[in-house]
Design an enzyme around this catalytic site. Structure first.
Site, PDB file in Angstrom:
ATOM      1  CG  ASP A 205      34.043  40.000  40.432  1.00 41.77           C
ATOM      2  OD1 ASP A 205      34.622  38.990  40.847  1.00 41.77           O
ATOM      3  OD2 ASP A 205      33.694  40.937  41.171  1.00 41.77           O
TER       4      ASP A 205
ATOM      5  CG  ASP B 155      32.001  45.567  41.890  1.00 42.69           C
ATOM      6  OD1 ASP B 155      32.765  44.582  41.994  1.00 42.69           O
ATOM      7  OD2 ASP B 155      31.244  45.928  42.802  1.00 42.69           O
TER       8      ASP B 155
ATOM      9  CG  ASP C  37      36.829  42.935  39.531  1.00 46.06           C
ATOM     10  OD1 ASP C  37      37.299  41.792  39.678  1.00 46.06           O
ATOM     11  OD2 ASP C  37      35.771  43.311  40.061  1.00 46.06           O
TER      12      ASP C  37
END
Length: 776
Positions: free
Chosen positions: A322, A518, A522
């Protein structure tokens, strides 16, 4: 945490009882073997055989229990060979061989238990340090309350040496903390008032007040403890590597023993084959290596749920990341402060911070943090109020002021239009400052790439990761910029959580895939990956619960350490298991031909098994992930230059501001700005870069993958900085001779200044990366 606390004493009692039994078994089998040897030495052969047979019988009973337990779990473990060998020695009256096998079995179990106790110590210590109470400050004093009773907003007192019980913000002027349990960092850190502190760290200074921002269940340390329990601190993980080897080694051993008996007609040969094929602790080498890897990872601030996750991490070939909070810091930072003509950037930032001082908005917090970093004295502001979505307003010196959004449909001055264009080009957000209805300045903010990101990706590729991609819900343009900067293999932007899951599944079809994130969004992607990695230091509880690996410190570089540890642990596990089995197969061949009697075979197998287990314990020691420590002198130099580099950021932005002024109005004010930039270059920026090249690099010669590798490139950029600075000096001399800047000078001078700005920004970014890696 409390939900599982009741089971912990029972589990600890069972573990302690098992350890005591294994120790007792080792003592009994060793006593039987030695006392039998003593009887044999005195000529009492019958007594010697009886004692050796007794030692064999003592080991048969637990060995059968272990085999039954394995069969109930659907595994035909290699302990079955041990049972057959023990029974075979009794049947053919090879009592000495039986006693040796019994001792080998007991030694293997004791070695495994010792390895587990040592390897799980670091993770188990997390659980043992969980605080049970907190000290609550009330109007009448301070009293101890159960940790479960602490609510968000409570004011707590943390005494010297105490563990911070819940997540919170420091209410005292300062707090000195030891965060090594969570981060692996040995140096103490200082947190100032209103700075966040995670639960689980230790107060290394005087008592301080803490304002709780989370309950016990929702605090960072509680989540890490839950993961630690799941990571198998008290019990071995199911290591599929050993199961795969056992699946073919067991039938091969039985087949060779049966064939030896069939062809020779000697049951003794079959027993000899089973004796040398008895790898009771042999295939325990794989679990020992994997559990040792779990321990190494925990010391580096990486909690791995189980051995299977560590094995998968060691085989990973694809990494998906990410962007926000993973490749970037996840927190906006001030990129630049632009002041309207007649104002100073420091005044703009100070007034903006004064207005935003009590705002919880993430951009407001970044502005306040920037003002604190620069040591600005904030002006007095009254009647402060916040309009959600618009910004904060107040009164300063009797005039209304605001920080936040402005109506961009109205006509804006040229300098403000330039700021707007720059924000679009840089992918930055803008907070506009207005005073008495007039735009007075602007603060540009962005989410910068982590300084350790590039170095981390370099280490990951070196450790065997072949494909690195970014999956993000952010816009395509800033995502492509980060991708280009870090040299990623691809990017997919503007993804929903469902899109991320689909992308992860597609990558899993090609190779073992790791996903790092995080945020709450996600969590589904982390669960879909072969290995989900959560940035647990500031990540959400949802992402941590869905992950197989949690980084307990806010350093993505620890992921590279975790991969290196996983690969090394798996390599040692494979090496130990294969080496032991190859040696056992050779011994089985010799026994089948009658070259190795049962007693000699038992002695040989004892040596093989102990050797491979001791080899597996190498996974506890630091491998390639360990970096040599800096000398005290080098560490002081790094800290000094890092502090200087931080202070030089405003100077670098002044170079661009001077170039912009040449475009707006190339008069005396613009010339004065260029004069000031030249002073900053010669008195501050160039001396700093010279110190980096001539002091830092020689001090760090020999640091692996350190700045010495990049020295030629940095030297080239410094040479370019010096060349452009000399060119600016020539323009200034010409302007002094003429009395003003000539029209023929403007284009080249602007080009020099913009070039200097670009080169200096690159140099600062490179230094950021190096300083981060050196202080890791």
């Amino acid at each position: 945490m409390s939900s599982s606390d009741g089971a912990s004493p029972v589990r600890r009692w069972v573990t302690a009882a098992a350890n005591m039994f294994e120790s007792a078994l080792l003592v009994l089998t060793a006593a039987a073997l030695l006392s039998g040897a003593g009887a044999w030495a005195t000529g009492a052969l019958g007594l010697a055989d009886s004692l050796w047979a007794l030692g064999t019988l003592v080991a048969v009973v637990p060995a059968v229990a272990w085999v039954v337990a394995a069969l109930r779990q659907g595994r035909a473990g290699v302990d079955l060979i041990a049972v057959l060998a023990l029974g075979g020695t009794l049947a053919v009256r090879e009592y000495l061989a039986g006693a040796l096998i019994a001792l080998m079995l007991a030694t293997g179990r004791a070695l495994e238990a010792a390895a587990r106790r040592r390897a799980s110590h670091d993770v188990r210590s997390l659980v043992e340090r969980v605080p049970r109470t907190a000290r609550l400050r009330t109007g009448t004093g301070v009293r101890a309350v159960p940790l479960a009773d602490v609510a968000v907003g409570d004011l707590l007192v943390v005494g010297p040496g105490e563990v911070v019980p819940v997540d919170g913000d420091v209410e005292s002027p300062r707090a000195v903390l030891d965060e090594s349990v969570l981060t692996g960092e040995s140096l103490q850190v200082e947190r100032v008032q209103e700075e966040a502190v995670r639960s689980g760290v230790i107060n290394a200074g005087g008592a301080f007040d803490l304002r709780a921002t989370a309950t016990e269940e929702n605090s960072a340390y509680a989540e890490i403890v839950r993961l630690a329990r799941q990571a198998g601190a008290e019990s071995a993980p199911v290591v599929r590597l050993a199961d795969r080897y056992a699946a073919w080694f067991l039938p091969v051993s039985l087949g060779v023993a049966g064939l030896a008996w069939l062809l020779s007609g000697s049951a003794e040969r079959a027993v000899a084959v089973l004796v040398v094929a008895t790898p009771c602790p042999l295939l325990l080498a794989a679990p020992v290596a994997i559990v040792s890897g779990l321990s190494r990872a925990s010391r580096r601030g990486v909690v791995v749920r189980d051995g299977g996750s560590l094995e998968n991490l060691g085989q990973a070939r694809t990494l998906l990341l990410d962007k926000t909070g993973t490749l970037t810091g996840g927190r906006p930072r001030v990129l630049d402060v632009v002041a309207a003509p007649g104002r100073r950037p420091a005044d703009v930032l100070g007034l903006a911070a004064a207005l935003d001082a009590y705002s919880p908005h993430v951009l407001a917090q970044a502005i306040v943090a920037a003002a604190r970093e620069r040591g600005l004295e904030l002006p007095s502001v009254t009647d402060v109020r916040e309009d959600p979505g618009r910004g904060a307003t107040g009164t300063v010196d009797g005039l209304p002021a605001s920080i936040g959004r402005v109506d961009t449909t109205k006509a804006m001055p040229a300098w403000a239009e330039a700021v707007d264009n720059r924000a679009l080009l840089d992918g930055a957000a803008v907070a506009w400052l207005t005073v008495d209805g007039t735009t007075a300045g602007a603060v540009l903010l962005h989410d910068p790439v982590r300084p350790d990101a590039m170095r981390t990706l370099r280490h990951l590729r070196a450790s065997g990761i072949e494909r690195i991609m970014m999956l993000t819900g952010d816009r395509a343009e800033p995502a492509r910029e980060v991708t280009a900067l870090l040299g990623l293999d691809g990017v997919r932007a503007e993804l929903s959580p469902a899109d991320k899951v689909a992308a992860v599944r597609a990558e899993r079809e090609r190779a073992v895939t790791v996903m790092v994130g995080d945020g709450v969004n996600d969590a589904p992607a982390l669960a879909a990956a072969d290995v989900g990695v959560a940035m647990g230091a500031r990540g959400s509880t949802a992402s941590s619960e869905a992950a197989d690996v949690v980084l307990t410190t806010d350093r993505v570089e620890r992921l590279a350490d975790a991969v290196a540890i996983a690969r090394r642990a798996r390599r040692i596990a494979v090496q130990s298991a294969l080496a032991g089995m190859v040696m056992s197969l050779l011994a089985m061949g010799a026994a089948a031909w009658g070259l190795l009697p049962p007693t000699a075979g038992a002695l040989l197998q004892e040596g093989i098994d102990v050797a491979v287990i001791l080899n597996a314990l190498r996974a506890l020691r630091a491998g390639a992930e360990r970096r040599p420590a800096l000398t005290p002198a080098a560490a002081r130099l790094v800290r000094r230059l890092a502090a200087e580099q931080h202070d030089l950021r405003d100077d670098v932005e002044a170079v661009r501001t001077a170039a912009d002024r040449l475009s707006d109005s190339p008069g005396p004010r613009a010339l004065a700005a260029v004069e000031e930039v030249y002073r900053l270059l010669t008195e501050r920026l160039l001396p700093h870069e010279a110190a980096v090249e001539h002091q830092l690099y020689p001090a760090l010669a020999g640091q692996p993958d350190g700045p010495a590798v990049a020295a030629p490139a940095v030297r080239r950029s410094r040479a370019e900085t010096e060349r452009l600075t000399r060119r600016v000096a020539l323009h200034l001399r010409m302007a002094r001779e003429r009395g003003s800047l000539g029209a023929d000078q403007l284009n080249d001078l602007r080009s020099c200044l913009y070039g200097l700005h670009a080169v200096l920004r690159l140099q600062l970014a490179q230094e950021d990366e190096e300083y981060t890696s050196l202080t890791d």
